[in-house]
Design a protein around this motif. Sequence first.
Motif, PDB file in Angstrom:
ATOM      1  N   VAL A   1       0.870  -1.181   0.000  1.00 16.21           N
ATOM      2  CA  VAL A   1       0.000   0.000   0.000  1.00 16.21           C
ATOM      3  C   VAL A   1       0.902   1.225   0.000  1.00 16.21           C
ATOM      4  CG1 VAL A   1      -1.805   1.284   1.206  1.00 16.21           C
ATOM      5  CG2 VAL A   1      -1.804  -1.224   1.295  1.00 16.21           C
ATOM      6  N   ALA A   2       0.694   2.131  -0.952  1.00 16.16           N
ATOM      7  CA  ALA A   2       1.523   3.342  -1.044  1.00 16.16           C
ATOM      8  C   ALA A   2       0.628   4.556  -1.204  1.00 16.16           C
ATOM      9  CB  ALA A   2       2.492   3.246  -2.217  1.00 16.16           C
ATOM     10  N   VAL A   3       0.899   5.598  -0.415  1.00 22.02           N
ATOM     11  CA  VAL A   3       0.094   6.823  -0.420  1.00 22.02           C
ATOM     12  C   VAL A   3       0.922   7.949  -1.027  1.00 22.02           C
ATOM     13  CG1 VAL A   3      -1.286   8.399   0.990  1.00 22.02           C
ATOM     14  CG2 VAL A   3      -1.009   6.012   1.701  1.00 22.02           C
ATOM     15  N   SER A   4       0.265   8.781  -1.819  1.00 24.02           N
ATOM     16  CA  SER A   4       0.927   9.921  -2.438  1.00 24.02           C
ATOM     17  C   SER A   4       1.632  10.782  -1.393  1.00 24.02           C
ATOM     18  CB  SER A   4      -0.102  10.764  -3.195  1.00 24.02           C
ATOM     19  OG  SER A   4       0.394  12.051  -3.468  1.00 24.02           O
ATOM     20  N   PRO A   5       2.836  11.249  -1.667  1.00 25.90           N
ATOM     21  CA  PRO A   5       3.537  12.116  -0.710  1.00 25.90           C
ATOM     22  C   PRO A   5       2.816  13.428  -0.441  1.00 25.90           C
ATOM     23  CG  PRO A   5       5.053  11.256  -2.358  1.00 25.90           C
ATOM     24  CD  PRO A   5       3.673  10.916  -2.835  1.00 25.90           C
ATOM     25  N   ALA A   6       1.986  13.882  -1.389  1.00 26.27           N
ATOM     26  CA  ALA A   6       1.364  15.204  -1.267  1.00 26.27           C
ATOM     27  C   ALA A   6      -0.111  15.170  -0.901  1.00 26.27           C
ATOM     28  CB  ALA A   6       1.531  15.969  -2.586  1.00 26.27           C
ATOM     29  N   ASN A   7      -0.798  14.050  -1.159  1.00 24.96           N
ATOM     30  CA  ASN A   7      -2.247  14.001  -0.970  1.00 24.96           C
ATOM     31  C   ASN A   7      -2.629  12.692  -0.293  1.00 24.96           C
ATOM     32  OD1 ASN A   7      -5.085  13.692  -1.304  1.00 24.96           O
ATOM     33  ND2 ASN A   7      -5.049  15.028  -3.102  1.00 24.96           N
ATOM     34  N   PRO A   8      -3.179  12.732   0.937  1.00 25.20           N
ATOM     35  CA  PRO A   8      -3.468  11.486   1.669  1.00 25.20           C
ATOM     36  C   PRO A   8      -4.593  10.659   1.066  1.00 25.20           C
ATOM     37  CG  PRO A   8      -4.369  13.372   2.844  1.00 25.20           C
ATOM     38  CD  PRO A   8      -3.538  13.934   1.715  1.00 25.20           C
ATOM     39  N   GLY A   9      -5.355  11.230   0.146  1.00 22.64           N
ATOM     40  CA  GLY A   9      -6.445  10.492  -0.478  1.00 22.64           C
ATOM     41  C   GLY A   9      -6.067   9.797  -1.756  1.00 22.64           C
ATOM     42  N   ILE A  10      -4.841  10.017  -2.226  1.00 20.28           N
ATOM     43  CA  ILE A  10      -4.370   9.387  -3.461  1.00 20.28           C
ATOM     44  C   ILE A  10      -3.441   8.235  -3.093  1.00 20.28           C
ATOM     45  CG2 ILE A  10      -3.065   9.721  -5.577  1.00 20.28           C
ATOM     46  CD1 ILE A  10      -3.967  12.587  -5.642  1.00 20.28           C
ATOM     47  N   LEU A  11      -3.746   7.052  -3.589  1.00 21.49           N
ATOM     48  CA  LEU A  11      -2.961   5.879  -3.201  1.00 21.49           C
ATOM     49  C   LEU A  11      -3.015   4.810  -4.283  1.00 21.49           C
ATOM     50  CD1 LEU A  11      -4.947   3.541  -0.847  1.00 21.49           C
ATOM     51  CD2 LEU A  11      -5.954   5.689  -1.651  1.00 21.49           C
ATOM     52  N   SER A  12      -2.095   3.871  -4.167  1.00 21.90           N
ATOM     53  CA  SER A  12      -2.056   2.712  -5.042  1.00 21.90           C
ATOM     54  C   SER A  12      -1.833   1.475  -4.185  1.00 21.90           C
ATOM     55  CB  SER A  12      -0.944   2.844  -6.081  1.00 21.90           C
ATOM     56  OG  SER A  12      -0.980   1.771  -7.005  1.00 21.90           O
ATOM     57  N   VAL A  13      -2.411   0.349  -4.610  1.00 19.51           N
ATOM     58  CA  VAL A  13      -2.268  -0.899  -3.868  1.00 19.51           C
ATOM     59  C   VAL A  13      -1.877  -2.023  -4.818  1.00 19.51           C
ATOM     60  CG1 VAL A  13      -3.957  -0.221  -2.117  1.00 19.51           C
ATOM     61  CG2 VAL A  13      -4.719  -1.541  -4.117  1.00 19.51           C
ATOM     62  N   GLY A  14      -1.151  -2.995  -4.277  1.00 18.41           N
ATOM     63  CA  GLY A  14      -0.850  -4.237  -4.975  1.00 18.41           C
ATOM     64  C   GLY A  14      -1.485  -5.376  -4.205  1.00 18.41           C
ATOM     65  N   THR A  15      -2.172  -6.262  -4.873  1.00 21.26           N
ATOM     66  CA  THR A  15      -2.989  -7.261  -4.195  1.00 21.26           C
ATOM     67  C   THR A  15      -2.294  -8.607  -4.050  1.00 21.26           C
ATOM     68  OG1 THR A  15      -4.054  -8.180  -6.170  1.00 21.26           O
ATOM     69  CG2 THR A  15      -4.994  -6.150  -5.249  1.00 21.26           C
ATOM     70  N   ALA A  16      -2.987  -9.514  -3.344  1.00 22.44           N
ATOM     71  CA  ALA A  16      -2.449 -10.847  -3.086  1.00 22.44           C
ATOM     72  C   ALA A  16      -2.328 -11.681  -4.354  1.00 22.44           C
ATOM     73  CB  ALA A  16      -3.329 -11.570  -2.070  1.00 22.44           C
TER      74      ALA A  16
END
Length: 301
Positions: free
Chosen positions: A76-91
Amino acid sequence: GVWRSDNLGESWHFANHGLDNLIVAALELAPSDSDILYAGTKGGLFVSHDAGGSWQACDTYGGLITFSRPKNHRSVAVSPANPGILSVGTADGRVYFSEDFGSHWRVLGGHERPFFRNEAVTVIRWQADGKKIYAGSSKGVLEYSFENSQWRVMTGSPGEVNDFLIVDNVPGLLFLASKEGLGVSEDGGKTWRVSRAFSAGECYRLASRKTSEGEMLAVAWNEGWRGRVVFTRDRGRSWILKDQKMLSDAVSNPTRSWAGADSRINALAADPFNPGILFRTDWWGVWRSDDDGLNWHEKII
């Protein structure tokens, strides 16, 4: 589930209100807002807007967003500038992107599974300037550019990726933990070299912090069911093997009577506010070092 400590691990309390699945594989703090946390669980992703006081379920994209531990530790990775922007990698190898705290998702680069394999995406990391993300798996590392909306294979990167670290204050410096060893790139992933602290075992987790003598990289090295932390100041060209003393609490944690104090390490972290303080976890507890990894004290949850 999730536990929280406000005194460096001396005491702990539950932080599970609203967390409907307690099999937590990943926990990620938003860099720009410490009240925003994300928890990746077997049942999906959850978000907290009050530092773990309560949790709300994110969209699961039709049940496809799930996480498995320990494989999805950094997924799980969250944008450095915006806490609502993120990307996930699944199982099962999928990568998704959200711009609204996980309420809606979309695929990046036209490929739901950028590695084209049905196995865990072990790493998702965000570049400090927000222009790229990196994904890791058993097949190596991919780089996604938001400028051209494409994935790029980082040719020559070690495979079997366990962890990934971007050194924000040193442009182009990347560290990768893998079964092959510590992968180091000093040119943004164009070329890689591999260093091993020991002939056996695998490089498993990474943590970095600044010291008076420069950048220090802490590495969790596992061999079978045993683990230890080693250090390098020169990007893996030489290793500091400290004679570590493990001070376990066998009274409060009777598991130590048979598991031992040098158990396989699951997670490793450096305290960003207190120089010299490191944390590590294994399957049976949490440890803290106050002297850069020389001595470790078990902190019972």
